[in-house]
Design a protein around this motif. Sequence first.
Motif, PDB file in Angstrom:
ATOM      1  N   GLU A 102      14.113   6.137  -7.887  1.00 40.75           N
ATOM      2  CA  GLU A 102      12.804   6.333  -8.498  1.00 40.75           C
ATOM      3  C   GLU A 102      11.697   6.516  -7.456  1.00 40.75           C
ATOM      4  OE1 GLU A 102      12.002   3.087 -11.111  1.00 40.75           O
ATOM      5  OE2 GLU A 102      13.856   3.353 -12.259  1.00 40.75           O
ATOM      6  N   HIS A 103      11.751   5.724  -6.390  1.00 47.73           N
ATOM      7  CA  HIS A 103      10.661   5.732  -5.412  1.00 47.73           C
ATOM      8  C   HIS A 103      11.192   5.217  -4.086  1.00 47.73           C
ATOM      9  CE1 HIS A 103       7.157   3.428  -3.494  1.00 47.73           C
ATOM     10  NE2 HIS A 103       6.817   4.696  -3.372  1.00 47.73           N
ATOM     11  N   ALA A 104      10.780   5.864  -2.997  1.00 44.14           N
ATOM     12  CA  ALA A 104      11.185   5.442  -1.660  1.00 44.14           C
ATOM     13  C   ALA A 104       9.947   5.314  -0.783  1.00 44.14           C
ATOM     14  CB  ALA A 104      12.165   6.446  -1.046  1.00 44.14           C
ATOM     15  N   THR A 148       7.792   9.734  -2.707  1.00 46.18           N
ATOM     16  CA  THR A 148       7.925   8.957  -1.476  1.00 46.18           C
ATOM     17  C   THR A 148       6.546   8.562  -0.967  1.00 46.18           C
ATOM     18  OG1 THR A 148       7.926  10.930  -0.064  1.00 46.18           O
ATOM     19  CG2 THR A 148      10.053  10.139  -0.842  1.00 46.18           C
ATOM     20  N   THR A 149       6.452   7.337  -0.516  1.00 44.51           N
ATOM     21  CA  THR A 149       5.231   6.809   0.071  1.00 44.51           C
ATOM     22  C   THR A 149       5.444   6.659   1.567  1.00 44.51           C
ATOM     23  OG1 THR A 149       4.700   5.608  -1.954  1.00 44.51           O
ATOM     24  CG2 THR A 149       3.607   4.867   0.075  1.00 44.51           C
ATOM     25  N   LEU A 150       4.466   7.090   2.367  1.00 40.66           N
ATOM     26  CA  LEU A 150       4.529   6.949   3.817  1.00 40.66           C
ATOM     27  C   LEU A 150       3.500   5.911   4.233  1.00 40.66           C
ATOM     28  CD1 LEU A 150       4.717  10.714   4.890  1.00 40.66           C
ATOM     29  CD2 LEU A 150       6.594   9.142   4.382  1.00 40.66           C
ATOM     30  N   PRO A 194       2.394   1.505  -8.999  1.00 40.92           N
ATOM     31  CA  PRO A 194       2.742   2.920  -9.123  1.00 40.92           C
ATOM     32  C   PRO A 194       1.599   3.867  -8.765  1.00 40.92           C
ATOM     33  CG  PRO A 194       3.530   1.675 -11.025  1.00 40.92           C
ATOM     34  CD  PRO A 194       2.644   0.754 -10.237  1.00 40.92           C
ATOM     35  N   ALA A 195       0.374   3.404  -8.863  1.00 44.99           N
ATOM     36  CA  ALA A 195      -0.764   4.267  -8.525  1.00 44.99           C
ATOM     37  C   ALA A 195      -0.786   4.633  -7.046  1.00 44.99           C
ATOM     38  CB  ALA A 195      -2.074   3.573  -8.908  1.00 44.99           C
ATOM     39  N   GLN A 196      -0.121   3.832  -6.226  1.00 40.64           N
ATOM     40  CA  GLN A 196      -0.078   4.093  -4.781  1.00 40.64           C
ATOM     41  C   GLN A 196       1.134   4.924  -4.378  1.00 40.64           C
ATOM     42  OE1 GLN A 196      -2.616   3.447  -3.089  1.00 40.64           O
ATOM     43  NE2 GLN A 196      -3.403   1.380  -3.327  1.00 40.64           N
ATOM     44  N   HIS A 197       2.090   5.090  -5.270  1.00 36.18           N
ATOM     45  CA  HIS A 197       3.316   5.803  -4.920  1.00 36.18           C
ATOM     46  C   HIS A 197       3.022   7.269  -4.617  1.00 36.18           C
ATOM     47  CE1 HIS A 197       6.020   2.687  -7.188  1.00 36.18           C
ATOM     48  NE2 HIS A 197       5.269   2.151  -6.232  1.00 36.18           N
ATOM     49  N   GLY A 198       3.645   7.767  -3.586  1.00 36.61           N
ATOM     50  CA  GLY A 198       3.473   9.160  -3.205  1.00 36.61           C
ATOM     51  C   GLY A 198       2.351   9.401  -2.207  1.00 36.61           C
ATOM     52  N   ARG A 199       1.634   8.353  -1.825  1.00 39.39           N
ATOM     53  CA  ARG A 199       0.515   8.516  -0.901  1.00 39.39           C
ATOM     54  C   ARG A 199       0.968   8.348   0.557  1.00 39.39           C
ATOM     55  NH1 ARG A 199      -4.554   5.016  -2.283  1.00 39.39           N
ATOM     56  NH2 ARG A 199      -5.449   6.547  -0.828  1.00 39.39           N
ATOM     57  N   THR A 200       0.125   8.816   1.478  1.00 43.78           N
ATOM     58  CA  THR A 200       0.293   8.550   2.902  1.00 43.78           C
ATOM     59  C   THR A 200      -0.852   7.650   3.323  1.00 43.78           C
ATOM     60  OG1 THR A 200       1.380  10.673   3.314  1.00 43.78           O
ATOM     61  CG2 THR A 200       0.393   9.554   5.205  1.00 43.78           C
TER      62      THR A 200
END
Length: 211
Positions: A102-104, A148-150, A194-200
Amino acid sequence: MSDVLVFGASGNSGLLLALAAREAGLDVVALARPRRGDALKAAGVAVVTGDAFNPEDCEQALEVARPRQVVSLLGGKSADGRRVDETGNVNVIAACEAAGVEHALLVTSFGCGELYPLLSVQAQAMLGEAIRAKTRAEARWRAGPLTTTLLRPGGLSNSAGCGRWQLHDGADGSGAPLPRADLALAILALLADPAQHGRTLCVSGTPADAG
């Protein structure tokens, strides 16, 4: 199904993350090389023995853990000069994509990507090889279909954690040093939001902790 699978969990920051996740009541699985998982097992972490340099071991860890989320804190160089920052992380994200995670979340470093010019000349000379390897890993994680979150920490310390941290874009520098225990808590907070997922994002200590 586990809550989180951690790669790099036998190292300083990774171990603290795994321990904090267990303390928070999460079901945690970790990939660890032989004879590196004793502290994890003692804390109730399920350990899959393997090496992130081997794609098959990463795939096996995903198969065993069936995690909702994956975190990688892989870093360093092998005896033969390979950087797990790149090779291992590329193997991890490929395994995550195949497993449909789902999320990494990938932990790299301040100075990666567009922030490299903000490093001092001395830091570029000392950390350049590792930063470039981490930047290539970031690019691979961004290129895939998964969310993916960095996360790019600045300076890390082994000081006692205070339960505070600061998320920022890095434009004003790396910020105050951050205890590794607080990095672990920051990662858990990001996983839970989840609001932070996908951010750098960059993460540092708070100004109040700098002095």
